[in-house]
Design a protein around this motif. Structure first.
Motif, PDB file in Angstrom:
ATOM      1  N   LEU B   2       0.851  -1.188   0.000  1.00 25.64           N
ATOM      2  CA  LEU B   2       0.000   0.000   0.000  1.00 25.64           C
ATOM      3  C   LEU B   2       0.887   1.237   0.000  1.00 25.64           C
ATOM      4  O   LEU B   2       1.831   1.332   0.786  1.00 25.64           O
ATOM      5  CB  LEU B   2      -0.901   0.016   1.240  1.00 25.64           C
ATOM      6  CG  LEU B   2      -1.810   1.248   1.343  1.00 25.64           C
ATOM      7  CD1 LEU B   2      -2.986   1.133   0.392  1.00 25.64           C
ATOM      8  CD2 LEU B   2      -2.299   1.458   2.756  1.00 25.64           C
ATOM      9  N   GLU B   3       0.565   2.125  -0.924  1.00 26.14           N
ATOM     10  CA  GLU B   3       1.339   3.352  -1.014  1.00 26.14           C
ATOM     11  C   GLU B   3       0.401   4.543  -0.943  1.00 26.14           C
ATOM     12  O   GLU B   3      -0.567   4.611  -1.703  1.00 26.14           O
ATOM     13  CB  GLU B   3       2.062   3.410  -2.355  1.00 26.14           C
ATOM     14  CG  GLU B   3       3.551   3.191  -2.276  1.00 26.14           C
ATOM     15  CD  GLU B   3       4.133   3.194  -3.670  1.00 26.14           C
ATOM     16  OE1 GLU B   3       4.517   4.280  -4.128  1.00 26.14           O
ATOM     17  OE2 GLU B   3       4.149   2.128  -4.304  1.00 26.14           O
ATOM     18  N   ILE B   4       0.686   5.456  -0.044  1.00 22.54           N
ATOM     19  CA  ILE B   4      -0.113   6.672   0.037  1.00 22.54           C
ATOM     20  C   ILE B   4       0.820   7.843  -0.238  1.00 22.54           C
ATOM     21  O   ILE B   4       1.892   7.942   0.367  1.00 22.54           O
ATOM     22  CB  ILE B   4      -0.764   6.815   1.430  1.00 22.54           C
ATOM     23  CG1 ILE B   4      -1.701   5.639   1.676  1.00 22.54           C
ATOM     24  CG2 ILE B   4      -1.502   8.132   1.547  1.00 22.54           C
ATOM     25  CD1 ILE B   4      -2.352   5.645   3.040  1.00 22.54           C
ATOM     26  N   GLU B   5       0.430   8.684  -1.168  1.00 23.06           N
ATOM     27  CA  GLU B   5       1.292   9.794  -1.575  1.00 23.06           C
ATOM     28  C   GLU B   5       0.545  11.106  -1.521  1.00 23.06           C
ATOM     29  O   GLU B   5      -0.477  11.273  -2.200  1.00 23.06           O
ATOM     30  CB  GLU B   5       1.719   9.595  -3.031  1.00 23.06           C
ATOM     31  CG  GLU B   5       3.050   8.888  -3.212  1.00 23.06           C
ATOM     32  CD  GLU B   5       3.312   8.738  -4.699  1.00 23.06           C
ATOM     33  OE1 GLU B   5       3.688   7.630  -5.103  1.00 23.06           O
ATOM     34  OE2 GLU B   5       3.082   9.710  -5.442  1.00 23.06           O
ATOM     35  N   GLY B   6       1.028  12.010  -0.727  1.00 24.77           N
ATOM     36  CA  GLY B   6       0.492  13.372  -0.696  1.00 24.77           C
ATOM     37  C   GLY B   6      -0.999  13.456  -0.467  1.00 24.77           C
ATOM     38  O   GLY B   6      -1.690  14.272  -1.059  1.00 24.77           O
ATOM     39  N   ALA B  63      -1.496  -2.600  -4.078  1.00 20.46           N
ATOM     40  CA  ALA B  63      -1.001  -3.695  -4.919  1.00 20.46           C
ATOM     41  C   ALA B  63      -1.083  -3.332  -6.402  1.00 20.46           C
ATOM     42  O   ALA B  63      -1.619  -4.079  -7.214  1.00 20.46           O
ATOM     43  CB  ALA B  63      -1.767  -4.974  -4.637  1.00 20.46           C
ATOM     44  N   GLY B  64      -0.584  -2.141  -6.722  1.00 18.83           N
ATOM     45  CA  GLY B  64      -0.515  -1.745  -8.130  1.00 18.83           C
ATOM     46  C   GLY B  64      -1.757  -1.079  -8.673  1.00 18.83           C
ATOM     47  O   GLY B  64      -1.737  -0.524  -9.758  1.00 18.83           O
ATOM     48  N   GLU B  65      -2.867  -1.099  -7.907  1.00 20.68           N
ATOM     49  CA  GLU B  65      -4.092  -0.477  -8.406  1.00 20.68           C
ATOM     50  C   GLU B  65      -4.301   0.869  -7.726  1.00 20.68           C
ATOM     51  O   GLU B  65      -4.299   0.949  -6.487  1.00 20.68           O
ATOM     52  CB  GLU B  65      -5.296  -1.384  -8.144  1.00 20.68           C
ATOM     53  CG  GLU B  65      -6.563  -0.858  -8.795  1.00 20.68           C
ATOM     54  CD  GLU B  65      -7.712  -1.849  -8.690  1.00 20.68           C
ATOM     55  OE1 GLU B  65      -8.582  -1.836  -9.567  1.00 20.68           O
ATOM     56  OE2 GLU B  65      -7.737  -2.626  -7.711  1.00 20.68           O
ATOM     57  N   ALA B 160     -14.957  -8.877   8.484  1.00 26.65           N
ATOM     58  CA  ALA B 160     -13.900  -8.306   7.653  1.00 26.65           C
ATOM     59  C   ALA B 160     -13.069  -9.417   7.012  1.00 26.65           C
ATOM     60  O   ALA B 160     -12.701  -9.335   5.840  1.00 26.65           O
ATOM     61  CB  ALA B 160     -13.016  -7.393   8.496  1.00 26.65           C
ATOM     62  N   LEU B 161     -12.795 -10.497   7.783  1.00 26.21           N
ATOM     63  CA  LEU B 161     -11.964 -11.572   7.237  1.00 26.21           C
ATOM     64  C   LEU B 161     -12.720 -12.413   6.219  1.00 26.21           C
ATOM     65  O   LEU B 161     -12.113 -13.065   5.371  1.00 26.21           O
ATOM     66  CB  LEU B 161     -11.443 -12.455   8.370  1.00 26.21           C
ATOM     67  CG  LEU B 161     -10.408 -11.773   9.262  1.00 26.21           C
ATOM     68  CD1 LEU B 161      -9.969 -12.709  10.357  1.00 26.21           C
ATOM     69  CD2 LEU B 161      -9.211 -11.312   8.447  1.00 26.21           C
ATOM     70  N   MET B 162     -14.060 -12.407   6.280  1.00 23.74           N
ATOM     71  CA  MET B 162     -14.865 -13.117   5.277  1.00 23.74           C
ATOM     72  C   MET B 162     -14.537 -12.630   3.873  1.00 23.74           C
ATOM     73  O   MET B 162     -14.664 -13.354   2.902  1.00 23.74           O
ATOM     74  CB  MET B 162     -16.362 -12.892   5.530  1.00 23.74           C
ATOM     75  CG  MET B 162     -16.976 -13.765   6.598  1.00 23.74           C
ATOM     76  SD  MET B 162     -16.881 -15.511   6.222  1.00 23.74           S
ATOM     77  CE  MET B 162     -18.122 -15.672   4.931  1.00 23.74           C
ATOM     78  N   GLN B 163     -14.141 -11.363   3.777  1.00 17.37           N
ATOM     79  CA  GLN B 163     -13.825 -10.796   2.462  1.00 17.37           C
ATOM     80  C   GLN B 163     -12.537 -11.380   1.890  1.00 17.37           C
ATOM     81  O   GLN B 163     -12.230 -11.097   0.740  1.00 17.37           O
ATOM     82  CB  GLN B 163     -13.671  -9.271   2.567  1.00 17.37           C
ATOM     83  CG  GLN B 163     -14.963  -8.541   2.848  1.00 17.37           C
ATOM     84  CD  GLN B 163     -14.757  -7.064   3.122  1.00 17.37           C
ATOM     85  OE1 GLN B 163     -15.148  -6.568   4.157  1.00 17.37           O
ATOM     86  NE2 GLN B 163     -14.131  -6.350   2.200  1.00 17.37           N
ATOM     87  N   ALA B 164     -11.805 -12.163   2.688  1.00 14.11           N
ATOM     88  CA  ALA B 164     -10.469 -12.617   2.301  1.00 14.11           C
ATOM     89  C   ALA B 164      -9.661 -11.416   1.824  1.00 14.11           C
ATOM     90  O   ALA B 164      -9.171 -11.358   0.698  1.00 14.11           O
ATOM     91  CB  ALA B 164     -10.538 -13.691   1.210  1.00 14.11           C
ATOM     92  N   PRO B 165      -9.517 -10.412   2.714  1.00 19.30           N
ATOM     93  CA  PRO B 165      -8.934  -9.134   2.281  1.00 19.30           C
ATOM     94  C   PRO B 165      -7.423  -9.214   2.101  1.00 19.30           C
ATOM     95  O   PRO B 165      -6.780 -10.123   2.615  1.00 19.30           O
ATOM     96  CB  PRO B 165      -9.292  -8.192   3.432  1.00 19.30           C
ATOM     97  CG  PRO B 165      -9.372  -9.068   4.631  1.00 19.30           C
ATOM     98  CD  PRO B 165      -9.854 -10.404   4.154  1.00 19.30           C
ATOM     99  N   GLU B 166      -6.909  -8.239   1.356  1.00 19.50           N
ATOM    100  CA  GLU B 166      -5.455  -8.104   1.216  1.00 19.50           C
ATOM    101  C   GLU B 166      -4.925  -7.058   2.185  1.00 19.50           C
ATOM    102  O   GLU B 166      -3.719  -6.918   2.365  1.00 19.50           O
ATOM    103  CB  GLU B 166      -5.101  -7.655  -0.210  1.00 19.50           C
ATOM    104  CG  GLU B 166      -5.457  -8.679  -1.254  1.00 19.50           C
ATOM    105  CD  GLU B 166      -5.478  -8.064  -2.642  1.00 19.50           C
ATOM    106  OE1 GLU B 166      -4.643  -7.191  -2.923  1.00 19.50           O
ATOM    107  OE2 GLU B 166      -6.352  -8.471  -3.433  1.00 19.50           O
TER     108      GLU B 166
END
Lengths: 271, 277
Positions: B2-6, B63-65, B160-166
């Motif tokens: 995860l990238e957060i920019e500005g 993840a690139g999106e 939340a885990l039901m979503q099989a989250p990343e």
């Protein structure tokens, strides 16, 4: 709210002097207006009739006793009609009012201009006309009979159910809405999972309450020719058959009591 | 990962920005605690990630999106990959525990199947497994509003885990809970994230709790990141930087005392020395 110092001590009163004076003046004006209205009404009343009223009332009640009980035999059919008008009218109203409420509620209305104002207008229009007036118009259009009554009741109830339901939708807890949104649910799923479960008690309560009201309204719709007990009531009053009128009153009373009991039970069942 | 920019967020009608040029990066499997005073923008920051709050400026890439560039339908698809746990549990109170869990799968099933509650057997099996994992075996048919606070938060975590989250976003998971339950819930979140190698961002009021369960700490103040580093660098100077002046030593000391009493079994860390769990 007024905080001030008196005798060197800090004190507090609910209202300061000016506010208190204003409120007192307003109350005084209101009472004066009430008395004036009273005077106008008193001037325009024919007191001879009013003084006569107890005797007239007693006379009418005397003629109503004893109730014409064998007449009940002929009332089961109109009673059934009345019940059906109320129930069918309520069901039709629910079918139309539910989507209308979702369109009218601020938090579920589609993001499209005009939809919400139109939904609100339909609700207001429906609410602003009493079902007796709806019936009066519909009897002219559709002819006398139960159908006019069913539609009259439905038209009036759409606004009632729609308004109360959209208020219930606007008051839902937004936290679960947020949580369901966060799972990636579509707008339809959001309504099904976050909104509908929350408004179910209100929905059941409102529908049953309106059905209860409609049973009472259906008993009078016959007065304008829409079928049911009201038709019999009008016929009996017109022929001065006071024994029958009192029988009808008793039957209506029993019906309303039963519908009230049923609706209380139903509302208690859904929590 | 995860990238957060500005990232910036201005709420209309307020003078100060809720978030002001926030940048951070999160690696896979990393657990971050986001600490800071009330109004520092912690909730806004994590809500910007799944766009429950629309950011004013900045980029978020998962993840690139690029999440910040997505339109409604793609955004819903992206939200499926991000699990979220809420402060006041945010369960649908009148639905059963099972229905609440299955609501985590809504992004994967169609409208009619979800309205009729006809979820795939694999989802139902997963729900039973997760219920057992969070310690709520046998609660599937209980209505959510009959549960206690701790139990509700377990349901919230399982949902939340039901979503099989990343990625897991956790917003003040313990603020509505008593201290003991709070600790149990934090331990559960920590264990589950470790098991699933699930990166998580956790908003926490409770600094000792954050220090104990989160290896990396980010301090937010007035919408800006004022500290970002491993938990051992979080000392009284940094705390003062984040929260303002306070006698941190004595506070942390008290906390360490009741830690020691409450949690001997798990070998409690002495919090004022800032050791990770």
């Amino acid at each position: 709210m007024a905080v001030f110092t008196r005798d060197g001590e800090l004190t507090w009163r609910r209202r300061d002097r000016r506010e208190a004076l204003q409120r007192w003046m307003a109350s005084f004006a209101f009472v004066t207006l009430l008395l004036l209205c009273w005077q106008v009404i008193a001037e325009r009343t024919l007191w001879d009739f009013v003084l006569d009223a107890p005797a007239q009332g007693a006379d009418l009640v005397g003629r109503m006793i004893p109730p014409d009980l064998p007449y009940l035999q002929r009332l089961w059919r109109p009673l059934w009609d009345t019940f059906n008008m109320a129930t069918l009218g309520t069901l039709i109203a629910i079918v139309f009012a539910t989507p209308l409420a979702f369109l009218a509620a601020r938090n579920t209305t589609p993001r499209f201009p005009l939809i919400r104002p139109i939904a609100l207008l339909i609700i207001v229009a429906s609410r602003s006309i009493n079902s007796l007036i709806w019936a009066l118009l519909l009897v002219l259009i559709l002819g006398p009979g139960v159908l006019a009554g069913v539609i009259a009741i439905a038209l009036r109830s759409i606004g009632f159910i729609g308004k109360l339901l959209y208020e219930a939708i606007e008051e839902i807890d937004t936290r679960s809405v947020e949580a369901i949104t966060a799972t990636g649910a579509s707008p339809g799923q959001l309504r099904a999972y976050a909104v509908v479960p929350q408004i179910m008690p209100a929905f059941a309560g409102i529908s049953v309450y309106r059905w209860d009201i409609n049973i009472r309204e259906a008993t009078v719709l016959g007065l304008v020719g829409a079928g049911g007990l009201g038709l019999e009531l009008m016929a009996s009053v017109n022929t001065l058959a006071w024994g029958r009128v009192s029988t009808l009153f008793l039957l209506i009373l029993a019906t309303v009591l039963i519908s009230e009991w049923v609706s209380a039970r139903l509302r208690a069942a859904v929590t | 990962m995860l990238e957060i920019e500005g990232l910036s967020k201005h709420y209309p009608g307020t003078a100060a920005a809720a978030l002001d040029n926030v940048s951070l990066q999160l690696e896979g499997g990393e657990i971050i605690a986001l600490i800071g005073p009330s109004g520092a923008g912690k909730s806004t920051l994590i809500r910007c990630i799944n766009r429950l709050v629309e950011p004013t400026a900045g980029r978020i890439v998962l993840a690139g999106e690029e999440l910040t560039a997505l339109r409604a339908r793609e955004l819903r698809r992206a939200r499926r990959r991000i699990g979220m746990v809420f402060q006041e549990f945010a369960l649908v109170e009148r639905l059963s525990v099972m229905e609440n869990l299955l609501s985590g799968r809504l992004g994967y099933v169609g409208l009619w199947r979800s309205v009729l509650r006809r979820f795939p057997q694999s989802d139902i099996t997963r729900a039973f497994e997760l219920l057992e994992r969070v310690g709520l075996e046998g609660y599937a048919d209980r209505r959510a509003d009959t549960l206690s606070g701790g139990q509700r938060q377990r349901v919230g975590i399982a949902r939340a885990l039901m979503q099989a989250p990343e990625l897991l976003l956790v917003d003040e998971p313990t603020a509505s809970l008593d201290p003991r339950t709070a600790r149990q819930i934090m331990r559960l979140i920590h264990e589950l994230c470790t098991e699933h190698k699930l990166p998580a961002i956790i908003n926490l009021h409770d600094v000792p709790l954050a220090m104990r369960f989160c290896p990396r700490i980010i301090g937010l103040r007035g919408g800006r990141i004022v500290f970002d580093g491993p938990v051992k660098q979080l000392d009284t100077t940094v705390l003062t930087q984040i929260y303002g002046d306070e006698d941190w030593a004595s506070m942390a000391g008290e906390q360490a005392d009741d830690d020691a009493q409450d949690d001997v079994a798990s070998g409690a860390a002495v919090v004022d020395r800032g050791r990770a769990p």
